[in-house]
Structure formats: C-alpha cells, structure tokens
Design a protein around this motif. Structure first.
Motif, PDB file in Angstrom:
ATOM      1  N   ALA A 279      18.537  -3.107   5.217  1.00  0.00           N
ATOM      2  CA  ALA A 279      17.190  -2.973   4.312  1.00  0.00           C
ATOM      3  C   ALA A 279      16.455  -2.195   5.184  1.00  0.00           C
ATOM      4  O   ALA A 279      16.280  -2.352   6.346  1.00  0.00           O
ATOM      5  CB  ALA A 279      16.751  -3.997   3.637  1.00  0.00           C
ATOM      6  N   ARG A 280      15.762  -1.107   4.831  1.00  0.00           N
ATOM      7  CA  ARG A 280      14.655  -0.513   5.431  1.00  0.00           C
ATOM      8  C   ARG A 280      13.579   0.080   4.219  1.00  0.00           C
ATOM      9  O   ARG A 280      13.818   0.095   3.066  1.00  0.00           O
ATOM     10  CB  ARG A 280      15.224   0.697   6.302  1.00  0.00           C
ATOM     11  N   VAL A 281      12.472   0.173   4.822  1.00  0.00           N
ATOM     12  CA  VAL A 281      11.183   0.852   4.023  1.00  0.00           C
ATOM     13  C   VAL A 281      11.534   2.283   3.832  1.00  0.00           C
ATOM     14  O   VAL A 281      11.770   2.896   4.529  1.00  0.00           O
ATOM     15  CB  VAL A 281       9.975   0.536   4.585  1.00  0.00           C
ATOM     16  N   ALA A 282      11.885   2.329   2.424  1.00  0.00           N
ATOM     17  CA  ALA A 282      11.982   3.840   2.103  1.00  0.00           C
ATOM     18  C   ALA A 282      10.839   4.527   1.830  1.00  0.00           C
ATOM     19  O   ALA A 282      10.582   5.857   1.894  1.00  0.00           O
ATOM     20  CB  ALA A 282      12.829   4.055   0.827  1.00  0.00           C
ATOM     21  N   ALA A 283       9.857   4.035   1.281  1.00  0.00           N
ATOM     22  CA  ALA A 283       8.184   4.372   0.963  1.00  0.00           C
ATOM     23  C   ALA A 283       7.574   3.342   0.940  1.00  0.00           C
ATOM     24  O   ALA A 283       7.622   2.299   0.293  1.00  0.00           O
ATOM     25  CB  ALA A 283       8.371   5.284  -0.444  1.00  0.00           C
ATOM     26  N   GLY A 284       6.323   3.655   1.564  1.00  0.00           N
ATOM     27  CA  GLY A 284       5.294   2.500   1.521  1.00  0.00           C
ATOM     28  C   GLY A 284       3.872   3.166   1.192  1.00  0.00           C
ATOM     29  O   GLY A 284       3.573   3.806   1.666  1.00  0.00           O
ATOM     30  N   GLY A 285       3.529   2.857  -0.075  1.00  0.00           N
ATOM     31  CA  GLY A 285       2.370   3.088  -0.719  1.00  0.00           C
ATOM     32  C   GLY A 285       0.975   2.089  -0.512  1.00  0.00           C
ATOM     33  O   GLY A 285       1.256   1.096   0.195  1.00  0.00           O
ATOM     34  N   ASP A 286      -0.069   2.541  -1.226  1.00  0.00           N
ATOM     35  CA  ASP A 286      -1.112   1.620  -1.167  1.00  0.00           C
ATOM     36  C   ASP A 286      -1.034   0.511  -2.165  1.00  0.00           C
ATOM     37  O   ASP A 286      -1.519  -0.920  -2.163  1.00  0.00           O
ATOM     38  CB  ASP A 286      -2.352   2.243  -1.504  1.00  0.00           C
TER      39      ASP A 286
ATOM     40  N   LEU B 178      -2.145   0.980 -14.068  1.00  0.00           N
ATOM     41  CA  LEU B 178      -2.243   2.034 -13.508  1.00  0.00           C
ATOM     42  C   LEU B 178      -2.711   1.663 -11.950  1.00  0.00           C
ATOM     43  O   LEU B 178      -3.796   1.374 -11.741  1.00  0.00           O
ATOM     44  CB  LEU B 178      -3.428   3.114 -13.860  1.00  0.00           C
ATOM     45  N   GLY B 179      -1.606   1.884 -11.045  1.00  0.00           N
ATOM     46  CA  GLY B 179      -1.775   1.151 -10.039  1.00  0.00           C
ATOM     47  C   GLY B 179      -1.877  -0.461  -9.974  1.00  0.00           C
ATOM     48  O   GLY B 179      -1.024  -0.772 -10.635  1.00  0.00           O
ATOM     49  N   ARG B 180      -2.727  -1.115  -9.405  1.00  0.00           N
ATOM     50  CA  ARG B 180      -2.868  -2.518  -9.743  1.00  0.00           C
ATOM     51  C   ARG B 180      -4.135  -2.752 -10.640  1.00  0.00           C
ATOM     52  O   ARG B 180      -4.476  -4.065 -10.562  1.00  0.00           O
ATOM     53  CB  ARG B 180      -3.311  -3.100  -8.132  1.00  0.00           C
ATOM     54  N   LEU B 181      -4.536  -1.770 -11.250  1.00  0.00           N
ATOM     55  CA  LEU B 181      -5.826  -2.174 -12.005  1.00  0.00           C
ATOM     56  C   LEU B 181      -5.202  -1.779 -13.509  1.00  0.00           C
ATOM     57  O   LEU B 181      -4.183  -1.086 -14.020  1.00  0.00           O
ATOM     58  CB  LEU B 181      -6.879  -1.205 -11.790  1.00  0.00           C
ATOM     59  N   ARG B 182      -5.677  -2.407 -14.586  1.00  0.00           N
ATOM     60  CA  ARG B 182      -5.469  -2.522 -15.997  1.00  0.00           C
ATOM     61  C   ARG B 182      -5.644  -0.998 -16.474  1.00  0.00           C
ATOM     62  O   ARG B 182      -6.355  -0.350 -16.445  1.00  0.00           O
ATOM     63  CB  ARG B 182      -6.103  -3.335 -16.967  1.00  0.00           C
TER      64      ARG B 182
END
Length: 301
Positions: free
Chosen positions: A22-29, A136-140
């Motif tokens: 396992a590896r990080v393929a993409a890491g966003g906010d 939308l992201g982490r907000l409603r």
C-alpha cells in the motif's frame, strides 16, 4: 508510513485478500487515496479522511456513503463511467482503480470527455437541488429543492457560505453587500437554463479514464445549471496553466450542447461558488481567496 487500520478494515469489508502493499497515490486537503494491492492480486483505491501526514481522522457522518450515491447517480442516471464502489465504511470508501486522464496532446480523449459531459448535462431533473444535502469537501453542500434556478444558486451556492467562520472573517460588509447585489442581478447576468445532472466538483483531476473512456470521480451531484460544471473545469485551469483543459474539450461539448454567447465571460461569476467554498475551507492564507473573490465582485457587482 504505517498503513492505517481503517484501510485494512475497508479492504476486509470489500471482501478482498490481505493487504500486501500500500502507498499513498494522492494526498489532498480533504482525503488521502491509498493504492492497495491485495494477496489475491486485486489493486484498489481506498480513500480515507485527512491529509496523509496528519494521520486518518474521522470524516463527517455519511461523507463516503454520499460519494458512493453520487457515483451511482452519474452512472445510472447520467450514463457516465465511474469507478465501481467495492465497499463503504464509516471511515473509508473502496473504489475500482482507474487510470489518469491523458495529457493535453491527446485531443481525441478530451473530445470524448467533452461529449460525455454534454450528454450527461442533457439529463434533466424535476427541480433544482437533490433529494438530500451532500458534501463539497468537508462542508455541507445544501441541496434543498427550489423551482427557481437563480434563487437556488443565490441561496444554496453563494450566500450559503457567508456564515462559515473563515468567510465571515475574510469578507467585509462591502464584500457581502456586493455579493447580495450580484444575487439580485443573476437573472440579468446569466441566461436561464433547466436543472441538469451536474457533477458539482469538476476539476480536471476528477476526470480519469477506463480503457480510453472518460470516467468521473469525487462528485458533489445536484440538479443545477450545466455551466456551473464548466466553470469548475475552465476556471481552475486558468489559475494553474499546466492543468488547463484543452480547447477541444469545450468545442466537442458544444457539438452536443451549443454554448450560449458569452459563456467564457460568465465563467468567473459561476466559479464564485468555488472561491467561497475554498475560503470557507482554508481561509485566505494559501491562495488569497479574498482577493480573487473581490475581483469577481468588482467585475459583476
């Protein structure tokens, strides 16, 4: 980097073999995408909440279930290729692995992608909104039904962000007044359009490929104006020239759904929703979102 237990638990929930790599393929906010290979040979993507260097944190309730429902809607209602959803847990989603989209010098792919989106936008809904709120992201993302697209865009997509703490801190009284003036003038500034099936977060990175066929990921679906989707893929590219979508995408889109005159000039106004969302999520330090928002307010207010 130690593999979080939630990744292993999600792979188990998908009924796959033990994790061998396992590896990080993409890491966003918002989320981290793990590329996971299992003992039975399967390779899948597991998304967890949070940045890879921050460790896994608990997502908002229902975040990944909502994503799975959005992917299903794009596929079953919109006819768009999306990754298969293999499992959803309270902390992760397991997805079929797809390939990255080709670069700009593959006009045939980007033409297919433009036509694919145009066909999806041809699917019309009963009203503006969606049966439930999304993310939308982490907000409603507020999707309460409305019969009037202008009112829906004003209240659910623009003014909705004003109470968020970072937006309240970043915009002054003059900014808020200018935004309210624009909301009142939307019928003058934007042509009418019916409620279409929209992806809702259509940055270039959310267009992948499956055997040469365009595929979409990470939706925030609703019945809304198609030009809102176009504004995402158009304006984000303008801010980051290396990720610009080729013009062939838009010309192929127009072959299926002709674009109203002045569509390019309207893109920043429709993209205002995304600028407000970014300010709400991350404040003003990283991208000077307040400055960008004020440019739009001056141009259209």
């Amino acid at each position: 980097m130690t593999l979080p237990a939630v990744v292993r638990d999600a792979v188990t929930a998908a009924g796959l073999g033990a994790v061998v790599d396992a590896r990080v393929a993409a890491g966003g906010d918002i989320s981290t995408a793990w590329l996971v290979t299992c003992r039975d040979g399967a390779t899948v993507v597991v998304k967890t909440f949070g940045r890879p260097d921050d460790g896994v944190t608990v997502p908002p309730p229902g975040l990944y279930g909502c994503e799975a429902e959005g992917l299903a809607a794009l596929r079953t209602i919109g006819g768009v290729r999306t990754p298969d959803v293999l499992a959803v847990t309270g902390s992760a989603i397991v997805l079929e692995r797809l390939a990255a989209a080709p670069p700009d010098d593959d006009p045939a792919f980007w033409a297919r992608a433009g036509r694919c989106l145009a066909i999806m936008h041809g699917v019309l809904g009963p009203r503006y909104g969606w049966p439930a709120d999304g993310w939308l992201g982490r907000l409603r993302q507020v999707n309460t039904w409305h019969d009037d697209g202008y009112e829906f865009f004003a209240t659910r997509r623009l003014l909705r962000w004003l109470p968020e703490p970072a937006v309240a801190a970043g915009l002054d009284a003059a900014d808020r007044a200018a935004l309210e003036r624009i909301c009142h003038r939307l019928p003058e500034l934007l042509p009418p359009a019916p409620p279409s099936l929209t992806h809702g977060d259509l940055v270039r990175g959310n267009i992948l490929t499956a055997d040469g066929r365009p595929a979409l990921i990470d939706p925030s679906v609703s019945w809304m104006w198609p030009e809102v989707d176009l504004s995402m893929i158009y304006c984000v590219g303008q801010f980051s020239p290396p990720s610009r979508v080729p013009d062939r995408f838009f010309s192929a889109y127009a072959e299926i759904r002709p674009l109203d005159d002045g569509w390019r000039e309207r893109m920043p106004l429709l993209h205002l929703r995304e600028l407000l969302s970014l300010l709400a999520h991350f404040g003003n330090d990283r991208w000077d979102m307040t400055g960008r928002i004020r440019q739009v307010l001056r141009a259209f207010g």
